[in-house]
Design a protein around this motif. Structure first.
Motif, mmCIF file in Angstrom:
data_model
loop_
_atom_site.group_PDB
_atom_site.id
_atom_site.type_symbol
_atom_site.label_atom_id
_atom_site.label_comp_id
_atom_site.label_asym_id
_atom_site.label_seq_id
_atom_site.Cartn_x
_atom_site.Cartn_y
_atom_site.Cartn_z
ATOM 1 N N THR A 179 0.801 -1.248 -0.066
ATOM 2 C CA THR A 179 -0.052 -0.088 -0.062
ATOM 3 C C THR A 179 0.873 1.344 0.212
ATOM 4 O O THR A 179 0.468 2.236 -0.841
ATOM 5 N N GLY A 180 1.960 1.168 0.804
ATOM 6 C CA GLY A 180 2.788 2.411 1.051
ATOM 7 C C GLY A 180 3.893 2.498 -0.402
ATOM 8 O O GLY A 180 3.801 3.364 -0.947
ATOM 9 N N TRP A 181 4.321 1.477 -0.574
ATOM 10 C CA TRP A 181 5.218 1.379 -1.665
ATOM 11 C C TRP A 181 4.654 1.681 -2.934
ATOM 12 O O TRP A 181 4.925 2.772 -3.862
ATOM 13 N N ASN A 230 6.884 2.843 3.830
ATOM 14 C CA ASN A 230 7.000 2.288 2.787
ATOM 15 C C ASN A 230 6.601 3.207 1.381
ATOM 16 O O ASN A 230 7.325 2.727 0.665
ATOM 17 N N ALA A 231 5.892 4.102 1.686
ATOM 18 C CA ALA A 231 6.146 5.205 0.792
ATOM 19 C C ALA A 231 7.196 5.782 0.543
ATOM 20 O O ALA A 231 7.750 6.262 -0.702
ATOM 21 N N VAL A 232 7.992 6.260 1.736
ATOM 22 C CA VAL A 232 9.302 6.815 1.602
ATOM 23 C C VAL A 232 10.147 5.767 1.012
ATOM 24 O O VAL A 232 10.986 6.196 0.017
ATOM 25 N N PHE A 253 -4.611 -0.086 -1.908
ATOM 26 C CA PHE A 253 -3.837 -1.300 -2.073
ATOM 27 C C PHE A 253 -2.224 -0.514 -2.822
ATOM 28 O O PHE A 253 -1.729 -1.472 -3.480
ATOM 29 N N GLY A 254 -2.121 0.460 -2.832
ATOM 30 C CA GLY A 254 -0.833 1.205 -3.669
ATOM 31 C C GLY A 254 -1.110 0.824 -5.127
ATOM 32 O O GLY A 254 -0.177 0.667 -5.967
#
Length: 372
Positions: free
Chosen positions: A171-173, A199-201, A314-315
């Protein structure tokens, strides 16, 4: 058979540990032994009543384990296989799956009901029949789930870190790599450094962002962001905007990703103001109520500056391919997973785990199931 599970009976009340009855797998279903379950903020939304669902409900939608048995017609996994839960099932045949958008598979419409319409309800107990969060209920020793909710993984992968790749990591990635479409040299601001934001980072940095600015009021989380790819970290959204403008010589951020606990108009405003012309804001975290109006922005600015606001679930990942892909990046050292697990808990300590989440002490807490 019997299973011990953490159950929410009433919004606003702590989870209760109960022994439940679990029926066997039917057509298309599998019996699984959960080994690990992540403590995700979405379960807290159900506990607080912000997301309505069938009650009583066994919570937990991020997890991994081993397939114990399969029902008729199961082709995706076999007994003995290791698997990761996909918190959105993927049937593979609906319009959305067929067009490469498994994150919005039609089967996902039943995630908060507990099980698919017309299907049996495997979990039962003193309060009658029990739902399962996202049709999974990973806060249980055992579960019966649809094969569309399980993704087979290699046997040499550790199940503790694999569990994280069922929700928070993709989700973040994916919010950075897929939804925001971060490109090399860009500037990205991430609001909220929890299990998704961290995880977006990582995703933004892997995609080649020159600057990744992490925004979170908790010093520990800002330190973790810097450790895992952020170039700057601040507890103040105005400071993040000033940094984005300064670092880009007045242009502003290319992308802003909102992964805070609860989306509100203030954080959306902050993200909208941080991006420059032709910038994109990705909304990944949930708002308050389903019908609450949480976005109020100047349409002329959006039009004249070509700014984009978009939602992401869910990214924007396709779990059948992206879960193995992310685990491959872990194996190659390009994705950090071990570093995400802050604390581990027994099932009986689940309420303490959520107290730690609310207090900002965890990036990701993990339940380790005990089996006799």
């Amino acid at each position: 058979m019997k299973t011990t599970a953490a159950v929410v009976h009433e919004a606003g009340k702590p989870l209760e540990i109960e022994e439940l009855d679990l029926g066997g797998p039917q057509e298309g279903e599998i019996l699984v032994r959960y080994t690990h379950a992540g403590l995700c903020h979405s379960d807290l939304h159900v506990m607080d009543g912000e997301i309505p669902g069938w009650l009583p409900m066994v919570l937990g939608h991020e997890g991994a384990g081993v397939v114990e048995d399969v029902g008729p017609g199961v082709t995706r996994v076999a007994p003995g296989d290791r698997f990761v839960c996909s918190f959105i099932p993927n049937c593979g045949t609906c319009h959305w799956c067929a067009t490469g958008q498994q994150a919005i598979c039609d089967m996902g419409a039943n995630t908060m009901r507990g099980f698919l319409p017309g299907e049996h309800w495997p979990l039962s107990g003193p309060a009658g029949r029990y739902g399962a969060m996202c049709m999974l209920g990973t806060f249980s020793q055992y579960g019966v789930i649809h094969q569309a909710s399980a993704v087979k993984i290699d046997n040499d992968l550790p199940l503790d870190v694999a569990a994280l790749v069922g929700c928070g990591v993709p989700t973040g990635w994916g919010s950075a790599v897929n939804a925001a479409d971060v490109r090399a040299g860009q500037t990205v601001v991430v609001y909220g450094i929890g299990g998704i934001g961290i995880n977006a980072v990582q995703g933004a940095r892997f995609a080649g962002a020159k600057y990744v600015i992490a925004v979170d009021p908790t010093p520990f989380k800002r330190e973790k962001a810097l450790e895992l790819g952020a170039t700057h970290a601040t507890g103040d959204a105005d400071e993040a905007r000033r940094l984005a403008v300064e670092l880009t010589r007045g242009v502003g951020a290319d992308k802003a990703i909102v992964t805070v606990g609860v989306t509100n108009s203030e954080v959306v405003d902050q993200a909208f103001n941080a991006i420059g012309k032709a910038g994109t804001v990705v909304l990944t975290s949930m708002g308050g109520g389903f019908h609450d109006r949480t976005i109020q922005l100047p349409a002329q600015v959006a039009t004249l500056w070509k700014k984009t606001i978009k939602g992401s679930l869910f990214g924007d990942c396709n779990p059948t391919t992206d879960i193995p892909r992310l685990l491959g990046l872990y194996q190659s050292g390009d994705l950090k997973l071990d570093e995400l697990i802050t604390r581990t808990y027994t099932l009986e300590q689940v309420n303490q785990g959520y107290e730690d989440l609310v207090a900002g002490r965890n990036v990701r807490g993990l339940i380790v199931h005990k089996h006799d």
